[in-house]
Structure formats: structure tokens, C-alpha cells
Design a protein around this motif. Structure first.
Motif, PDB file in Angstrom:
ATOM      1  N   PRO C  62     -39.895 -25.427  -3.313  1.00 59.48           N
ATOM      2  CA  PRO C  62     -39.557 -26.651  -3.763  1.00 59.48           C
ATOM      3  C   PRO C  62     -38.633 -26.799  -4.911  1.00 59.48           C
ATOM      4  CG  PRO C  62     -41.934 -26.165  -3.788  1.00 59.48           C
ATOM      5  CD  PRO C  62     -40.981 -24.968  -3.645  1.00 59.48           C
ATOM      6  N   PHE C  63     -38.073 -25.513  -5.478  1.00 58.93           N
ATOM      7  CA  PHE C  63     -37.337 -25.549  -6.783  1.00 58.93           C
ATOM      8  C   PHE C  63     -35.786 -25.227  -6.573  1.00 58.93           C
ATOM      9  CE2 PHE C  63     -41.822 -25.409  -7.752  1.00 58.93           C
ATOM     10  CZ  PHE C  63     -42.087 -26.513  -8.199  1.00 58.93           C
ATOM     11  N   ILE C  64     -35.315 -25.336  -5.474  1.00 54.96           N
ATOM     12  CA  ILE C  64     -33.882 -24.573  -5.373  1.00 54.96           C
ATOM     13  C   ILE C  64     -32.841 -25.463  -6.009  1.00 54.96           C
ATOM     14  CG2 ILE C  64     -34.585 -23.195  -3.137  1.00 54.96           C
ATOM     15  CD1 ILE C  64     -33.102 -25.336  -1.503  1.00 54.96           C
ATOM     16  N   ALA C  65     -33.049 -26.346  -6.031  1.00 54.23           N
ATOM     17  CA  ALA C  65     -31.952 -27.314  -6.712  1.00 54.23           C
ATOM     18  C   ALA C  65     -31.695 -26.942  -8.340  1.00 54.23           C
ATOM     19  CB  ALA C  65     -31.918 -29.082  -6.601  1.00 54.23           C
ATOM     20  N   GLU C  66     -32.981 -26.795  -8.821  1.00 53.30           N
ATOM     21  CA  GLU C  66     -33.056 -26.457 -10.263  1.00 53.30           C
ATOM     22  C   GLU C  66     -32.417 -25.200 -10.592  1.00 53.30           C
ATOM     23  OE1 GLU C  66     -35.531 -27.907  -8.555  1.00 53.30           O
ATOM     24  OE2 GLU C  66     -36.312 -29.576  -9.531  1.00 53.30           O
ATOM     25  N   LEU C  67     -33.054 -24.399  -9.596  1.00 50.91           N
ATOM     26  CA  LEU C  67     -32.568 -22.819  -9.869  1.00 50.91           C
ATOM     27  C   LEU C  67     -31.134 -22.689  -9.680  1.00 50.91           C
ATOM     28  CD1 LEU C  67     -35.806 -21.129  -8.011  1.00 50.91           C
ATOM     29  CD2 LEU C  67     -35.124 -20.864 -10.738  1.00 50.91           C
ATOM     30  N   ALA C  68     -30.576 -23.576  -8.556  1.00 48.97           N
ATOM     31  CA  ALA C  68     -29.209 -23.476  -8.238  1.00 48.97           C
ATOM     32  C   ALA C  68     -28.212 -23.640  -9.467  1.00 48.97           C
ATOM     33  CB  ALA C  68     -29.020 -24.110  -7.039  1.00 48.97           C
ATOM     34  N   ALA C  69     -28.706 -24.733  -9.970  1.00 54.69           N
ATOM     35  CA  ALA C  69     -27.933 -25.423 -11.313  1.00 54.69           C
ATOM     36  C   ALA C  69     -27.872 -24.006 -12.188  1.00 54.69           C
ATOM     37  CB  ALA C  69     -28.673 -26.550 -11.691  1.00 54.69           C
ATOM     38  N   VAL C  70     -29.027 -23.616 -12.486  1.00 56.03           N
ATOM     39  CA  VAL C  70     -28.880 -22.409 -13.607  1.00 56.03           C
ATOM     40  C   VAL C  70     -27.999 -20.972 -12.990  1.00 56.03           C
ATOM     41  CG1 VAL C  70     -30.319 -20.761 -14.939  1.00 56.03           C
ATOM     42  CG2 VAL C  70     -31.336 -22.919 -14.455  1.00 56.03           C
ATOM     43  N   CYS C  71     -28.242 -21.068 -11.804  1.00 57.54           N
ATOM     44  CA  CYS C  71     -27.619 -19.752 -11.024  1.00 57.54           C
ATOM     45  C   CYS C  71     -25.983 -20.129 -11.245  1.00 57.54           C
ATOM     46  CB  CYS C  71     -28.067 -19.515  -9.592  1.00 57.54           C
ATOM     47  SG  CYS C  71     -27.470 -17.979  -8.907  1.00 57.54           S
ATOM     48  N   ALA C  72     -25.697 -21.205 -10.993  1.00 59.80           N
ATOM     49  CA  ALA C  72     -24.096 -21.555 -11.074  1.00 59.80           C
ATOM     50  C   ALA C  72     -23.574 -21.461 -12.510  1.00 59.80           C
ATOM     51  CB  ALA C  72     -24.054 -22.967 -10.651  1.00 59.80           C
ATOM     52  N   LYS C  73     -24.546 -21.746 -13.256  1.00 59.65           N
ATOM     53  CA  LYS C  73     -23.926 -21.482 -14.716  1.00 59.65           C
ATOM     54  C   LYS C  73     -23.606 -19.918 -14.955  1.00 59.65           C
ATOM     55  CE  LYS C  73     -24.621 -22.830 -19.621  1.00 59.65           C
ATOM     56  NZ  LYS C  73     -25.386 -23.922 -20.419  1.00 59.65           N
ATOM     57  N   ILE C  74     -24.777 -19.256 -14.914  1.00 57.77           N
ATOM     58  CA  ILE C  74     -24.705 -17.866 -15.036  1.00 57.77           C
ATOM     59  C   ILE C  74     -23.706 -17.041 -14.244  1.00 57.77           C
ATOM     60  CG2 ILE C  74     -26.282 -15.451 -14.936  1.00 57.77           C
ATOM     61  CD1 ILE C  74     -28.729 -17.536 -15.429  1.00 57.77           C
ATOM     62  N   CYS C  75     -23.444 -17.479 -13.002  1.00 56.09           N
ATOM     63  CA  CYS C  75     -22.486 -16.748 -12.215  1.00 56.09           C
ATOM     64  C   CYS C  75     -21.048 -17.132 -12.862  1.00 56.09           C
ATOM     65  CB  CYS C  75     -22.365 -17.403 -10.882  1.00 56.09           C
ATOM     66  SG  CYS C  75     -23.704 -16.832  -9.710  1.00 56.09           S
ATOM     67  N   GLU C  76     -20.925 -18.356 -13.395  1.00 53.70           N
ATOM     68  CA  GLU C  76     -19.794 -18.619 -14.111  1.00 53.70           C
ATOM     69  C   GLU C  76     -19.411 -17.690 -15.205  1.00 53.70           C
ATOM     70  OE1 GLU C  76     -19.185 -22.819 -15.092  1.00 53.70           O
ATOM     71  OE2 GLU C  76     -19.990 -23.429 -13.094  1.00 53.70           O
ATOM     72  N   ALA C  77     -20.400 -17.634 -16.003  1.00 58.47           N
ATOM     73  CA  ALA C  77     -20.467 -16.865 -17.216  1.00 58.47           C
ATOM     74  C   ALA C  77     -19.850 -15.320 -16.895  1.00 58.47           C
ATOM     75  CB  ALA C  77     -21.791 -17.007 -18.055  1.00 58.47           C
ATOM     76  N   CYS C  78     -20.645 -14.718 -15.906  1.00 63.53           N
ATOM     77  CA  CYS C  78     -20.386 -13.312 -15.505  1.00 63.53           C
ATOM     78  C   CYS C  78     -19.303 -13.361 -14.984  1.00 63.53           C
ATOM     79  CB  CYS C  78     -21.417 -12.863 -14.613  1.00 63.53           C
ATOM     80  SG  CYS C  78     -21.430 -11.279 -14.033  1.00 63.53           S
ATOM     81  N   GLY C  79     -18.587 -14.338 -14.180  1.00 65.24           N
ATOM     82  CA  GLY C  79     -17.353 -14.138 -13.430  1.00 65.24           C
ATOM     83  C   GLY C  79     -16.274 -14.348 -14.278  1.00 65.24           C
ATOM     84  N   ASP C  80     -16.385 -15.212 -15.511  1.00 64.23           N
ATOM     85  CA  ASP C  80     -15.178 -15.368 -16.721  1.00 64.23           C
ATOM     86  C   ASP C  80     -15.543 -13.761 -17.345  1.00 64.23           C
ATOM     87  OD1 ASP C  80     -15.253 -17.897 -15.929  1.00 64.23           O
ATOM     88  OD2 ASP C  80     -16.153 -18.627 -17.880  1.00 64.23           O
ATOM     89  N   GLU C  81     -16.291 -13.394 -17.640  1.00 59.54           N
ATOM     90  CA  GLU C  81     -16.473 -11.903 -18.206  1.00 59.54           C
ATOM     91  C   GLU C  81     -15.642 -10.696 -17.368  1.00 59.54           C
ATOM     92  OE1 GLU C  81     -16.913 -11.195 -21.430  1.00 59.54           O
ATOM     93  OE2 GLU C  81     -16.455  -9.033 -21.353  1.00 59.54           O
ATOM     94  N   CYS C  82     -16.022 -10.939 -16.133  1.00 60.79           N
ATOM     95  CA  CYS C  82     -15.510  -9.793 -15.295  1.00 60.79           C
ATOM     96  C   CYS C  82     -13.950  -9.938 -14.936  1.00 60.79           C
ATOM     97  CB  CYS C  82     -16.190  -9.899 -13.996  1.00 60.79           C
ATOM     98  SG  CYS C  82     -17.797  -9.028 -13.869  1.00 60.79           S
ATOM     99  N   THR C  83     -13.673 -11.327 -14.944  1.00 56.13           N
ATOM    100  CA  THR C  83     -12.077 -11.671 -15.051  1.00 56.13           C
ATOM    101  C   THR C  83     -11.310 -10.967 -16.300  1.00 56.13           C
ATOM    102  OG1 THR C  83     -12.770 -13.673 -13.956  1.00 56.13           O
ATOM    103  CG2 THR C  83     -10.544 -13.614 -15.032  1.00 56.13           C
ATOM    104  N   LYS C  84     -11.943 -10.990 -17.262  1.00 55.92           N
ATOM    105  CA  LYS C  84     -11.095 -10.222 -18.515  1.00 55.92           C
ATOM    106  C   LYS C  84     -10.763  -8.879 -18.195  1.00 55.92           C
ATOM    107  CE  LYS C  84     -13.748 -12.805 -21.839  1.00 55.92           C
ATOM    108  NZ  LYS C  84     -14.771 -12.854 -22.966  1.00 55.92           N
ATOM    109  N   HIS C  85     -11.611  -8.236 -17.352  1.00 57.53           N
ATOM    110  CA  HIS C  85     -11.479  -6.826 -17.115  1.00 57.53           C
ATOM    111  C   HIS C  85     -10.944  -6.703 -15.580  1.00 57.53           C
ATOM    112  CE1 HIS C  85     -13.939  -6.124 -20.722  1.00 57.53           C
ATOM    113  NE2 HIS C  85     -14.736  -7.260 -19.973  1.00 57.53           N
ATOM    114  N   ALA C  86     -10.480  -7.552 -15.034  1.00 57.23           N
ATOM    115  CA  ALA C  86     -10.332  -7.470 -13.477  1.00 57.23           C
ATOM    116  C   ALA C  86      -8.980  -6.581 -13.287  1.00 57.23           C
ATOM    117  CB  ALA C  86      -9.986  -8.982 -12.730  1.00 57.23           C
ATOM    118  N   GLU C  87      -8.042  -6.730 -14.208  1.00 58.27           N
ATOM    119  CA  GLU C  87      -6.788  -5.887 -14.237  1.00 58.27           C
ATOM    120  C   GLU C  87      -7.017  -4.400 -14.116  1.00 58.27           C
ATOM    121  OE1 GLU C  87      -2.401  -5.976 -16.027  1.00 58.27           O
ATOM    122  OE2 GLU C  87      -4.126  -7.429 -16.908  1.00 58.27           O
TER     123      GLU C  87
END
Lengths: 110, 110, 110, 110
Positions: C62-87
């Protein structure tokens, strides 16, 4: 029920998972992180199996003996690695000790 | 790396965890839930070990053989229980089949 | 049931968790591991929330919306860090792309 | 580090996860299991988020505030459901109390 039969094992698993997670965090902050890569990897492995087994015990899983045998092996591997760094890093020393106790507790039911 | 060596096992684990979770959810909604309690319990056990092993494979864990041996055993137990209900519940039938495939895939590397 | 409603999100979560775990493993093997410590930490964070949300979806939590909001934020942070090393690191490039897709998929249900 | 800042929250999470897992196990053994299906489902949800947050705290995750907000909400939902059965089942009574304490501890950092 398993959680009433094994309070000491549950505590050992909890302590070991916590020390492994602390050690993971602390290793990533060390100046000589290159030397700590095996420790970082094993800290994560060990924290995950300890947490899995702890929760299996508290939900009265039918598979605790099998999981405990694997957990003992992973705790030993993590403890061995941490022992190599115990002289220089207090977090590794504490983690090695928690791993050793947890491996022993796991073997008693495996 | 493990995830390149074992794409079929990773898929089998993913499918099995998903079917076990669907079956868990569907069993809780059945009229005859009393008959499904072992299935509900084993669905959770099986979903958790499959997820653990899948992630261990993708992070190149040194302990996949040990985890796969435990996983095979849990998949078999869950598959056996689901098979008892396969005639009456489509979700148990699908879950039993996913468990059987996953147990086989796990045994191949255990 | 959630798993029938959200097949694309489940796939995005699965892919993102796998890429984060691959990236975690590959970063630990890099010569310049000191530069990758934030990536290693975020890879683990992101793999764990993606796995948690994927399983929550498949068990009809019953809590997927709440978990998805946190997940989006963590994915963004991880993606931003990975982008720095993508080259310099192909594994970071692939991980950054998986994180971006997953963050977007999570935001659509959060 | 988070685990030194939040010892009480870590204890509350640990106790809540354990009580939820005990309650899950005990509910599945109740004669009136049909009445307990929402409790069984929420026990699993609550045990999983408490375990996730506990481990996030011990590894010094950057996302504890976000996870704590979700955890508080899930603890409340589980505690509310357990409260309905607290008169008849001691395990639900204990679980409701652990959920209430944990929700409160989570809100203090969310």
C-alpha cells in the motif's frame, strides 16, 4: 519460536551487521581507501547476510540452519579481512571482533 | 563478472521473486486463506532469498555458490507447497513453475 | 494489482538496481578508487531502494507512492554522481542512464 | 556518524522490526487467520522498512530523513491495524506498542 530460542544469536547478528555497516562507512572515508577495497566489499556482504538471518530468525523461518551455515562463512571471511587492518583502524578491529563472535554463534545452530 | 556469466540465473531469480510476491499477495486475498498459510510463509522466504541472491550476483559477491545452494532448497520447498494448490489457484501454479525453474538454475552453480 | 499496472517501472527498477550493483563492483576495482568513493556509497543506496520498491510493487504494497518519491530522489543523486565519471568509466555512464530512467519512472507514480 | 547520533532510533527500529516479524509469524498460526490478513501484510511492510532504515542509519546513508518519513507512516499504519487486535492477541498488542514508539522516533528526524 526461533526468536525466543536464540536471543544471543539475534544480538550477535545485530551487532555484527551494525559494525560491518560502520566499517563500510569508515573505510570509504579513509585516506588509504585503495587498501580497504576488500574490506568495503566484505562489509557489505556480511551486513546483508547478518540482516537476512536476523530477520529470518525473528519471523520463525524454517531455513535458519542453512542460512546460519552461509552466514558463519561470510562472517569469517569479513573478520579475516578486517583483522588485517585492525592495527591501523579501530573500526576494523571492532568489526573483526563482532564478526568472530557472530561466526561462532552461527556455527552453534548451523 | 558474475552478472555476465549468469544472465539466465538472474532472470530465473527475478521471475521467481516476482511470482512469490504475487502469490503472497493473492493468497492473502483468497477466501480459504487458512489453507494458504504455509504458502504465504514460504512465498516470503523464497522471495527474500531469491532477491538476496540476485543482488549478490549483480554485485559480484564471492559467496554465490553458498547462497545458491540455500536458495535451491528454499525454492524447492516453496514450489512443493505451491504445487499442492496449483489446481485451484492460478497464482500458485505460476509460482510453482517459477520456483522449479529457479531451483534448477541455482543447483547448476551451487 | 500493482505488478500488472506498473511493468515498466518494475523493469526500470530492476535495471537500475543491477547497474548500480555492477557499478559498485567495478568502482571497487578501479585504479582511482579514491575518486569513486561517493559513487560506491550511492550505488549501494540506490541499489537497495530500487530493490525495496521493486519488491513492494510485486507484493502489492500500500505504500508504493511514498517509496517511489524517496527512490526518485536517491536515483537522481546516484545518477548525478555517476554522470561526473561517465566520460572515464563506461560502468558509470550506463549506471547514470539507468538512474535517470528510473528516477523518471518513479516520479510518474510518486 | 548517524549511528552515534541516533542510538534510540536504531533501537526502536530494531525492536519494531522484531515485533512485526513475531506478529507475522504468530498471526499465521492464529485460528482466525482470515481476520489477520491486513495485519500479516502490514507486518511484512513494516518489518522491511524498519530494517532498511536501521541499516541506512548504521551505514551513514545521506537519505535517512526521507526514509524516516516513509517509515513513520508505515509504522503508524501497522500500529493502527495491530491495535484493532490488541485485546485478543498479545503479539498484536506488543507490536502496536513497538510501532507507536518507532513512528514517534522516526518523526523526530524526518
Amino acid at each position: 519460536m526461533a526468536h525466543k530460542q536464540y536471543p544471543e544469536l539475534i544480538q550477535a547478528l545485530h551487532d555484527c551487521a551494525a559494525e560491518c555497516n560502520h566499517c563500510f562507512d569508515a573505510c570509504l572515508q579513509e585516506e588509504d581507501v585503495k587498501m580497504m577495497v576488500d574490506c568495503i566489499r566484505l562489509n557489505r556482504e556480511c551486513a546483508e547476510i547478518c540482516a537476512s538471518l536476523e530477520h529470518a530468525l525473528t519471523r520463525n523461518s524454517p531455513f535458519i540452519a542453512e542460512l546460519a551455515a552461509v552466514c558463519a562463512k561470510i562472517c569469517e571471511a569479513c573478520g579475516d579481512e578486517c583483522t588485517k587492518h585492525a592495527e591501523h583502524h579501530e573500526h576494523c578491529k571492532r568489526c573483526a571482533e563482532a564478526c568472530r563472535k557472530c561466526a561462532e554463534a552461527c556455527r552453534s545452530i548451523a
